[in-house]
Every structure is written in structure tokens, then in C-alpha cells.
Design a protein around this motif. Structure first.
Motif, PDB file in Angstrom:
ATOM      1  N   LEU A   1       4.494  -0.129 -11.539  1.00  0.00           N
ATOM      2  CA  LEU A   1       4.232   0.505 -10.218  1.00  0.00           C
ATOM      3  C   LEU A   1       3.727  -0.717  -9.278  1.00  0.00           C
ATOM      4  O   LEU A   1       3.924  -0.553  -8.250  1.00  0.00           O
ATOM      5  N   ALA A   2       3.225  -1.624  -9.929  1.00  0.00           N
ATOM      6  CA  ALA A   2       2.443  -2.506  -9.154  1.00  0.00           C
ATOM      7  C   ALA A   2       3.512  -3.602  -8.256  1.00  0.00           C
ATOM      8  O   ALA A   2       3.366  -4.414  -7.443  1.00  0.00           O
ATOM      9  N   LEU A   3       4.745  -3.545  -8.926  1.00  0.00           N
ATOM     10  CA  LEU A   3       5.827  -4.460  -8.330  1.00  0.00           C
ATOM     11  C   LEU A   3       6.032  -4.096  -6.901  1.00  0.00           C
ATOM     12  O   LEU A   3       6.769  -4.826  -6.102  1.00  0.00           O
ATOM     13  N   SER A   4       5.929  -2.703  -6.440  1.00  0.00           N
ATOM     14  CA  SER A   4       6.360  -2.338  -5.116  1.00  0.00           C
ATOM     15  C   SER A   4       5.038  -2.700  -4.299  1.00  0.00           C
ATOM     16  O   SER A   4       3.834  -2.177  -4.596  1.00  0.00           O
ATOM     17  N   ASP A   5       5.158  -3.240  -3.096  1.00  0.00           N
ATOM     18  CA  ASP A   5       4.174  -3.428  -2.259  1.00  0.00           C
ATOM     19  C   ASP A   5       3.702  -1.944  -1.698  1.00  0.00           C
ATOM     20  O   ASP A   5       2.291  -2.076  -0.985  1.00  0.00           O
ATOM     21  N   ALA A   6       4.153  -1.095  -1.778  1.00  0.00           N
ATOM     22  CA  ALA A   6       3.776   0.377  -1.250  1.00  0.00           C
ATOM     23  C   ALA A   6       2.384   0.798  -2.202  1.00  0.00           C
ATOM     24  O   ALA A   6       1.968   1.969  -1.942  1.00  0.00           O
ATOM     25  N   PHE A   7       2.024   0.433  -3.441  1.00  0.00           N
ATOM     26  CA  PHE A   7       1.045   0.768  -4.331  1.00  0.00           C
ATOM     27  C   PHE A   7       0.218  -0.192  -4.757  1.00  0.00           C
ATOM     28  O   PHE A   7       0.466  -1.398  -4.960  1.00  0.00           O
TER      29      PHE A   7
END
Length: 228
Positions: free
Chosen positions: A24-30
């Protein structure tokens, strides 16, 4: 991380918890935080900003559904997605009745969970319960309100609320004056950029520590953006 959604992952399985956190942390959105127990999750939700909870049903100290029920009673309004190894309809109904928004059955594909998370966040942001952080303020668009760190309340007009909501969703991206006019006022020939600038000026008088030197709602490149 610009206006990233803060996700709380609650699971006592360290492998699953770490995998979900990493993916999930791979996305800058999260931005992802975790808890191993129901009590730990309830403490985090009470003390910190959390936008969405991914909650396992089978926790060591308390059933995840009961934890969700208590979180709702404590005032948490963000989406909750339950993870469960059970596939019965009654299990799903119990979770939804406790206050969960969605159910994902283990084992699951990460892409499915991601889609559910994004869908729940979109629904939440469009709801009256949505709460966002803007600088030192908690922004409650449904109530047209900014709440300061010490509990002070700033009442917003409908247009001020719409301006802040749109700029928040843009993250750190600059929103052009024409775009903001169209989004907030619609295509109204009677409305000019002067109208927008007047609203921005009044908004800064309310929210900026020093309105003459904006640090929250800044002007840049022919438009405006919010700084977290």
C-alpha cells in the motif's frame, strides 16, 4: 507526502500486516500505519487522523467487529473494510451491522483490496461525514467548518468550502483560476476572476497566520494550491 490518505492496517499476522503495509505504501496516495490488536487500533483512531481502516475480524484481544462497533460509538466516521476468512452471509451481515463499510474474504488479491479502498475513500470524500486536514485545521466540508488545533471554529461560506475542497483534492498541484472558477461557480458569464480573487482574499483573512504572506493557501503559476 501531499494530502496522502492515512490508512490503518489492523492484523495480528505479522507477515500479512507487513506485506499490506509495504504494498500500500508503494502508492503516493497512501500513508500506512499499523496495529496488531483491536485495542491498539481503537487507541490510534482516537488519537490520530485515520482516513480508512483495514480491520481483520480475528484479532487476539477482541473480535474485529466489536472493535468497529466501539470505534463508531467513539465517533470514528471513516470507512472500514473488514478482512475475514469466513465466507458465510451471516458473518458479513454481522460486520456490516457493526459499522463496517465493506468485506474482503481471505485469501484476496491486492488489486481487489486496492479497488475497494479507493472506492470507499471516494464515497467518503463525497459524504457529509468527510474530514480532512488542512495545515493546522481540521476541515469539515459537510458542516462548512474549519476547526483549529485548540478547538477554535471558523465558519465558512458555501463558496469558501467548495474552493478548499477542490484545492485539497488537487494535492500540491496548482489549480488555475479559470479551472477553479468553472468548478466552484460553473460556467457563469457574470462571474470573473475578480470574484474568485475576492473569495481567496477573504479566505486567507480567516485561515492564514499572516494573510499578507500566505503559507497555507498560496498563489503560484497563475493559480492556487494548498500546502499541508
Amino acid at each position: 507526502m501531499s494530502n496522502a490518505h492515512r490508512l490503518l492496517v489492523v492484523d495480528d499476522d505479522p507477515t500479512l500486516r507487513d506485506t499490506l503495509t509495504e504494498q500500500l505504501a508503494l502508492s503516493d496516495a497512501f500513508e500506512v500505519v499499523t496495529a496488531e490488536t483491536a485495542r491498539g487500533a481503537m487507541d490510534r483512531v482516537a488519537a490520530e487522523r485515520v482516513d480508512l481502516v483495514v480491520m481483520d475480524v480475528g484479532l487476539p484481544d477482541l473480535d474485529g467487529r466489536e472493535a468497529v462497533r466501539q470505534m463508531r460509538l467513539g465517533g470514528f466516521r471513516g470507512p472500514v473494510i473488514m478482512l475475514t476468512g469466513q465466507t458465510s452471509d451471516s458473518d458479513t451481515v454481522q460486520g456490516l451491522d457493526a459499522g463496517a463499510n465493506d468485506y474482503v474474504t481471505k485469501p484476496f488479491k491486492l488489486a481487489v483490496l486496492l479497488a475497494r479502498i479507493r472506492a470507499q475513500l471516494r464515497q467518503y470524500e463525497a459524504s457529509e461525514d468527510a474530514v480532512f486536514q488542512i495545515g493546522p485545521y481540521t476541515f469539515r466540508p459537510g458542516a462548512k467548518l474549519l476547526v483549529g488545533e485548540r478547538g477554535s471554529k471558523l465558519k465558512l461560506t458555501e463558496k469558501e468550502t467548495a474552493i478548499l475542497r477542490f484545492l485539497y483534492r488537487a494535492g500540491r498541484q496548482v489549480v488555475g483560476r479559470d479551472t477553479l472558477l468553472a468548478e466552484v461557480w460553473g460556467y457563469n458569464a457574470q462571474v470573473t476572476t475578480h470574484t474568485l480573487e475576492t473569495h481567496i482574499y477573504r479566505l486567507r483573512q480567516k485561515i492564514e497566520p499572516n494573510p499578507a504572506t500566505a503559507s497555507i493557501l498560496v498563489t503560484e503559476g497563475g493559480g492556487y494550491k494548498l500546502l499541508p
